[in-house]
Design a protein around this motif. Structure first.
Motif, PDB file in Angstrom:
ATOM      1  N   ARG A   1       0.803  -1.263   0.034  1.00  0.00           N
ATOM      2  CA  ARG A   1      -0.056  -0.076  -0.077  1.00  0.00           C
ATOM      3  C   ARG A   1       0.763   1.385   0.071  1.00  0.00           C
ATOM      4  NH1 ARG A   1      -4.187  -2.724   4.213  1.00  0.00           N
ATOM      5  NH2 ARG A   1      -5.482  -3.822   2.855  1.00  0.00           N
ATOM      6  N   GLU A   2       2.028   1.273   0.750  1.00  0.00           N
ATOM      7  CA  GLU A   2       2.883   2.652   0.740  1.00  0.00           C
ATOM      8  C   GLU A   2       3.460   2.619  -0.689  1.00  0.00           C
ATOM      9  OE1 GLU A   2       6.510   4.452   2.891  1.00  0.00           O
ATOM     10  OE2 GLU A   2       5.856   2.538   3.752  1.00  0.00           O
TER      11      GLU A   2
ATOM     12  N   SER B   1       0.893   3.831  -3.093  1.00  0.00           N
ATOM     13  CA  SER B   1       0.881   5.224  -2.893  1.00  0.00           C
ATOM     14  C   SER B   1       1.876   6.429  -3.466  1.00  0.00           C
ATOM     15  CB  SER B   1       0.807   5.521  -1.393  1.00  0.00           C
ATOM     16  OG  SER B   1       0.527   7.149  -1.019  1.00  0.00           O
TER      17      SER B   1
ATOM     18  N   GLU C   1       1.977   6.257  -7.259  1.00  0.00           N
ATOM     19  CA  GLU C   1       0.987   7.077  -7.842  1.00  0.00           C
ATOM     20  C   GLU C   1       1.577   8.611  -7.838  1.00  0.00           C
ATOM     21  OE1 GLU C   1      -3.810   8.141  -7.478  1.00  0.00           O
ATOM     22  OE2 GLU C   1      -2.873   6.727  -5.971  1.00  0.00           O
ATOM     23  N   GLU C   2       2.268   8.882  -6.435  1.00  0.00           N
ATOM     24  CA  GLU C   2       2.748  10.358  -6.564  1.00  0.00           C
ATOM     25  C   GLU C   2       3.872  10.566  -7.901  1.00  0.00           C
ATOM     26  OE1 GLU C   2       3.668  11.922  -2.768  1.00  0.00           O
ATOM     27  OE2 GLU C   2       2.702  10.189  -1.893  1.00  0.00           O
TER      28      GLU C   2
END
Length: 310
Positions: A109-110, A113, A116-117
């Motif tokens: 999940r990290e 994230s 995506e950034e």
């Protein structure tokens, strides 16, 4: 509402499962995948540097990239390395302790994230990076569940699949051993081949359970809809002992029309959506559309246009 199907379908279901996990007395087949060499993932500092350069796909100077963005890209590479380290010890028949799903999800999940950034590993449906041969590093359950056939089976029998899986999963080693698992994807040719090695009787009988599927189309930026076509045990060691005759039998035996059979049980069951929430030149994270918390982590073994390992 309970799934209703003709009693003859029970025999079909039994046939499907028996061909996956057991030796079939009438033919002498054993469902186990041929041995495919598993390449260990080096984690030395030099490999880390090479990984970063290779997975970025460029040798260009990073000086033009803003420092904040570079920090995030470095963090993404650290997370990829951490994920591989976490999964690789127990992957594809490894002897290491298998990490918990919670531990894997925490890193995933990290990673997703941060990715995506910085815009890396996104839009897997159109990026073209899905194509290639992939080696399984982590599956939340039995390695066989990495095959989309089992996802389709669960579609056909939503009320009974978990119970059936628990019975077959409980067969202990060395009576049944599973792995390694590989997937070969060609989005241009719209083909998907899943291969999982299954060994029974302490490795006396092995073969490769091979499921083939056809790409039907994209589902959003990170999903692809596949139709399960056939399932067949290939490269049976039992047949290999028969010499040339065994080769003829292996090459000419017809695959089981698993997709067609599942459609008779429940229309639409043969179609699965694979959500790939991260995919670059090195690592792929995929999920069953219907079970998004179950993550499968893959490492690219080779590109389709090459014969050497990545």
């Amino acid at each position: 509402m309970k799934t209703m199907y003709h009693p003859s379908m029970r025999m079909i279901v039994f046939t499907i499962l028996s061909t996956i996990h057991l030796v079939v007395p009438s033919t002498g087949f054993a469902y186990v995948h041929k041995h495919v060499r598993t390449t260990s993932v080096p984690v030395s500092s030099s490999w880390n540097r090479n990984w970063r350069q290779w997975s970025s796909g460029t040798d260009e100077d990073d000086s033009a990239t803003p420092p904040v963005m570079m920090n995030k890209i470095d963090r993404l590479e650290d997370l990829k390395e951490s994920l591989v380290r976490l999964c690789v010890g127990s992957s594809n028949g490894g002897t290491g302790t298998k990490p918990s799903l919670g531990d894997v999800l925490s890193v995933v999940r990290e990673l997703e994230s941060v990715a995506e950034e910085v815009g890396i590993g996104q839009a897997s449906s159109s990026s073209g990076l899905l194509s290639g041969e992939w080696e399984l590093l982590y599956a939340p359950e039995d390695v066989t569940r990495s095959s989309p056939f089992f996802w389709a089976f669960r579609n056909a029998f939503p009320e009974n699949a978990s119970q059936i899986f628990s019975i077959t999963d409980a067969i202990p080693a060395p009576i049944k051993e599973v792995g390694p698992a590989y997937q070969t994807i060609d989005t241009d040719a719209k083909t998907f081949v899943s291969r999982v090695k299954v060994a029974t009787l302490g490795g006396i009988a092995t073969s490769v359970m091979t499921t083939r599927a056809t790409l039907l189309g994209s589902e959003g930026v990170d999903g692809m809809r596949w139709r399960i076509d056939t399932t067949k045990p290939e490269d049976s060691t039992v047949l290999q002992k028969l010499g040339p005759l065994g080769k003829v039998l292996n090459d000419n035996s017809k695959p089981f029309p698993s997709g067609e059979v599942l459609e008779k049980v429940r229309p639409g069951a043969s179609e699965v959506i694979i959500r790939t929430t991260f995919c670059d030149e090195a690592v792929r994270i995929s999920r069953d559309e219907n079970y998004l918390d179950d993550v499968f982590v893959w490492k690219k073994k080779r590109d389709l246009a090459t014969t050497s390992d990545v």
